[in-house]
Design a protein around this motif. Structure first.
Motif, mmCIF file in Angstrom:
data_model
loop_
_atom_site.group_PDB
_atom_site.id
_atom_site.type_symbol
_atom_site.label_atom_id
_atom_site.label_comp_id
_atom_site.label_asym_id
_atom_site.label_seq_id
_atom_site.Cartn_x
_atom_site.Cartn_y
_atom_site.Cartn_z
ATOM 1 N N LEU A 88 -4.119 6.824 17.389
ATOM 2 C CA LEU A 88 -5.332 6.858 18.205
ATOM 3 C C LEU A 88 -6.516 6.193 17.513
ATOM 4 C CD1 LEU A 88 -5.347 10.462 19.746
ATOM 5 C CD2 LEU A 88 -4.808 8.317 20.900
ATOM 6 N N GLY A 89 -6.467 6.102 16.195
ATOM 7 C CA GLY A 89 -7.603 5.565 15.460
ATOM 8 C C GLY A 89 -8.593 6.630 15.054
ATOM 9 N N LEU A 90 -8.109 7.861 14.887
ATOM 10 C CA LEU A 90 -8.965 8.973 14.480
ATOM 11 C C LEU A 90 -8.683 9.425 13.052
ATOM 12 C CD1 LEU A 90 -8.801 11.135 17.745
ATOM 13 C CD2 LEU A 90 -10.578 9.513 17.059
ATOM 14 N N PHE A 91 -7.728 8.770 12.399
ATOM 15 C CA PHE A 91 -7.363 9.141 11.033
ATOM 16 C C PHE A 91 -7.038 7.851 10.281
ATOM 17 C CE2 PHE A 91 -4.918 10.892 7.557
ATOM 18 C CZ PHE A 91 -5.495 12.138 7.347
ATOM 19 N N PRO A 92 -7.534 7.707 9.050
ATOM 20 C CA PRO A 92 -7.283 6.451 8.317
ATOM 21 C C PRO A 92 -5.800 6.248 8.035
ATOM 22 C CG PRO A 92 -8.291 8.092 6.879
ATOM 23 C CD PRO A 92 -8.356 8.651 8.262
ATOM 24 N N ARG A 93 -5.368 5.009 8.196
ATOM 25 C CA ARG A 93 -3.980 4.653 7.936
ATOM 26 C C ARG A 93 -3.904 3.691 6.754
ATOM 27 N NH1 ARG A 93 -1.187 1.981 12.556
ATOM 28 N NH2 ARG A 93 -2.458 3.287 13.906
ATOM 29 N N PRO A 94 -2.776 3.686 6.026
ATOM 30 C CA PRO A 94 -2.630 2.741 4.912
ATOM 31 C C PRO A 94 -2.474 1.312 5.428
ATOM 32 C CG PRO A 94 -1.093 4.595 4.720
ATOM 33 C CD PRO A 94 -1.657 4.638 6.096
ATOM 34 N N VAL A 95 -3.156 0.392 4.780
ATOM 35 C CA VAL A 95 -3.014 -1.034 5.081
ATOM 36 C C VAL A 95 -2.932 -1.790 3.760
ATOM 37 C CG1 VAL A 95 -4.205 -0.927 7.302
ATOM 38 C CG2 VAL A 95 -5.528 -1.322 5.226
ATOM 39 N N ASN A 96 -2.484 -3.037 3.843
ATOM 40 C CA ASN A 96 -2.370 -3.891 2.656
ATOM 41 C C ASN A 96 -1.524 -3.218 1.576
ATOM 42 O OD1 ASN A 96 -4.127 -5.681 3.972
ATOM 43 N ND2 ASN A 96 -5.925 -4.705 3.064
ATOM 44 N N ASP A 97 -0.313 -2.842 1.953
ATOM 45 C CA ASP A 97 0.611 -2.183 1.027
ATOM 46 C C ASP A 97 1.189 -3.185 0.030
ATOM 47 O OD1 ASP A 97 0.851 0.506 1.047
ATOM 48 O OD2 ASP A 97 2.386 0.613 2.588
ATOM 49 N N TYR A 98 1.159 -2.818 -1.247
ATOM 50 C CA TYR A 98 1.755 -3.658 -2.283
ATOM 51 C C TYR A 98 2.506 -2.769 -3.266
ATOM 52 C CZ TYR A 98 -1.410 -7.312 -0.620
ATOM 53 O OH TYR A 98 -2.078 -8.227 0.161
ATOM 54 N N LEU A 99 3.738 -3.128 -3.539
ATOM 55 C CA LEU A 99 4.521 -2.435 -4.559
ATOM 56 C C LEU A 99 4.234 -3.083 -5.904
ATOM 57 C CD1 LEU A 99 6.676 -0.273 -5.146
ATOM 58 C CD2 LEU A 99 8.414 -2.051 -4.795
ATOM 59 N N ALA A 100 3.805 -2.282 -6.866
ATOM 60 C CA ALA A 100 3.408 -2.831 -8.167
ATOM 61 C C ALA A 100 3.976 -1.974 -9.285
ATOM 62 C CB ALA A 100 1.882 -2.894 -8.275
ATOM 63 N N GLU A 101 4.247 -2.609 -10.398
ATOM 64 C CA GLU A 101 4.666 -1.884 -11.589
ATOM 65 C C GLU A 101 3.430 -1.377 -12.326
ATOM 66 O OE1 GLU A 101 7.308 -3.964 -14.114
ATOM 67 O OE2 GLU A 101 8.697 -4.547 -12.508
ATOM 68 N N VAL A 102 3.546 -0.187 -12.854
ATOM 69 C CA VAL A 102 2.419 0.426 -13.553
ATOM 70 C C VAL A 102 2.076 -0.407 -14.783
ATOM 71 C CG1 VAL A 102 1.594 2.487 -14.748
ATOM 72 C CG2 VAL A 102 3.070 2.706 -12.734
ATOM 73 N N GLY A 103 0.791 -0.743 -14.910
ATOM 74 C CA GLY A 103 0.322 -1.508 -16.053
ATOM 75 C C GLY A 103 0.491 -3.004 -15.926
ATOM 76 N N GLU A 104 1.093 -3.479 -14.828
ATOM 77 C CA GLU A 104 1.302 -4.910 -14.630
ATOM 78 C C GLU A 104 0.340 -5.435 -13.568
ATOM 79 O OE1 GLU A 104 3.282 -6.786 -16.391
ATOM 80 O OE2 GLU A 104 4.133 -5.124 -17.552
ATOM 81 N N GLU A 105 -0.086 -6.691 -13.744
ATOM 82 C CA GLU A 105 -0.979 -7.303 -12.772
ATOM 83 C C GLU A 105 -0.261 -7.490 -11.435
ATOM 84 O OE1 GLU A 105 -2.434 -10.940 -14.319
ATOM 85 O OE2 GLU A 105 -3.350 -10.052 -16.103
#
Length: 301
Positions: A88-105
């Motif tokens: 509905l657009g009444l709750f924030p949704r995740p966008v721009n998902d990126y899988l990243a390794e911890v500590g890596e650019e």
């Protein structure tokens, strides 16, 4: 009168919410929905890469990273109430998902790079930009991933029905608002023409039926309009295409499109006539079923 209008407006709120929930429920849980189709596409893609047969395709395992990304995109692991509010657009949704390794650019688009680090004291993850590696970014968030030593980086956005952000079309791979804007001018012309024709015809027919109540004209016209009312518009349209669109009868009207190929070279009058020629069959199929209710309304008013 004012109380009636207020009651109708208040009644529209639960009606709208009920309709949105029914649509949301069907899209989310009906077999063969977008999530199921994407799952099948991933399975077939894995089967094609592995050279398996059609029988083996269904049993091919989806890579965990792809499965996790798909589940996050459709939010299938979230509670139903939260998914509904996101839709509905009444709750924030995740966008721009990126899988990243911890500590890596990690490049997050536009040449901008970030890095996720774990706070040793609190055990939480923060996202830092390479331009300022000491201050956490407030607009980036972190979720754990099933992949070892990896996390999901994402931003949040409030977008949905109430914000007129309908997402991308699953079929055309384009924003739904863009598709609507492309088709809206033709739909408005078609709707206006149907509206005018319906009320002009029904006003005259309803008046004549009222003046000739109980006569043969009244009985025959009522029979015809109720028969037309019982025929679905899509079925009538198919019959008209076969008979008048060159299917197996008279090649009198075009079978598709809404204007000729040389439309831009025509004069203003010729353009109007050309557009009307293309609108004849769909207008008849669309308006004929609505004659019954409006004609009777005109007759009894």
């Amino acid at each position: 009168m004012l109380q009636y209008i207020i009651r109708r407006l208040l009644l529209a709120i639960p009606t709208f919410l009920g309709a949105t929930f029914v649509v949301f429920f069907i899209v989310q849980f009906a077999p063969g929905g977008p999530y199921d189709q994407q799952m099948n596409a991933l399975r077939k893609g894995q089967g094609a890469e592995g050279g398996g047969s059609a029988l083996g395709t269904e049993s091919m395992a989806i890579p965990p990273s792809q499965l996790e990304a798909l589940q996050r995109y459709y939010q299938v692991n979230e509670p139903i109430w939260k998914r509904y509010l996101m839709w509905l657009g009444l709750f924030p949704r995740p966008v721009n998902d990126y899988l990243a390794e911890v500590g890596e650019e990690r490049n997050v688009g536009g040449g901008y790079k970030v890095v996720a680090r774990k706070d040793a004291a609190s055990g939480t993850y923060n996202v830092y930009g390479l331009d300022n590696p000491t201050t956490p970014l407030d607009d980036w968030f972190v979720d754990p991933s099933q992949k070892p030593n990896s996390v999901w980086l994402y931003q949040r956005e409030v977008a949905g029905i109430f914000t007129f952000d309908f997402g991308d079309s699953f079929r055309y791979r384009k924003p739904v608002t863009e598709l609507i804007s492309e088709r809206l001018p033709v739909s408005m012309q078609f709707g206006l023409m149907s509206f005018v024709i319906t009320y002009v015809v029904c006003f005259y027919l309803g008046t004549q039926k009222a003046l000739r109540h109980g006569t043969k004209f009244d009985v025959v016209s009522s029979s015809i309009i109720f028969i037309a009312f019982s025929v679905p518009g899509w079925a009538l349209g198919g019959v008209l295409l076969v008979i008048l669109g060159g299917g197996s009868g008279i090649d009198l009207f075009p079978t598709g499109g809404f204007q000729s190929s040389d439309y831009d070279n025509l004069t203003a009058v010729e353009q109007i006539l050309d557009r009307a020629w293309y609108f004849v069959l769909p207008t008849v199929a669309y308006t004929l079923g609505g004659f019954a209710s409006i004609t009777l309304l005109m007759k009894n008013s």
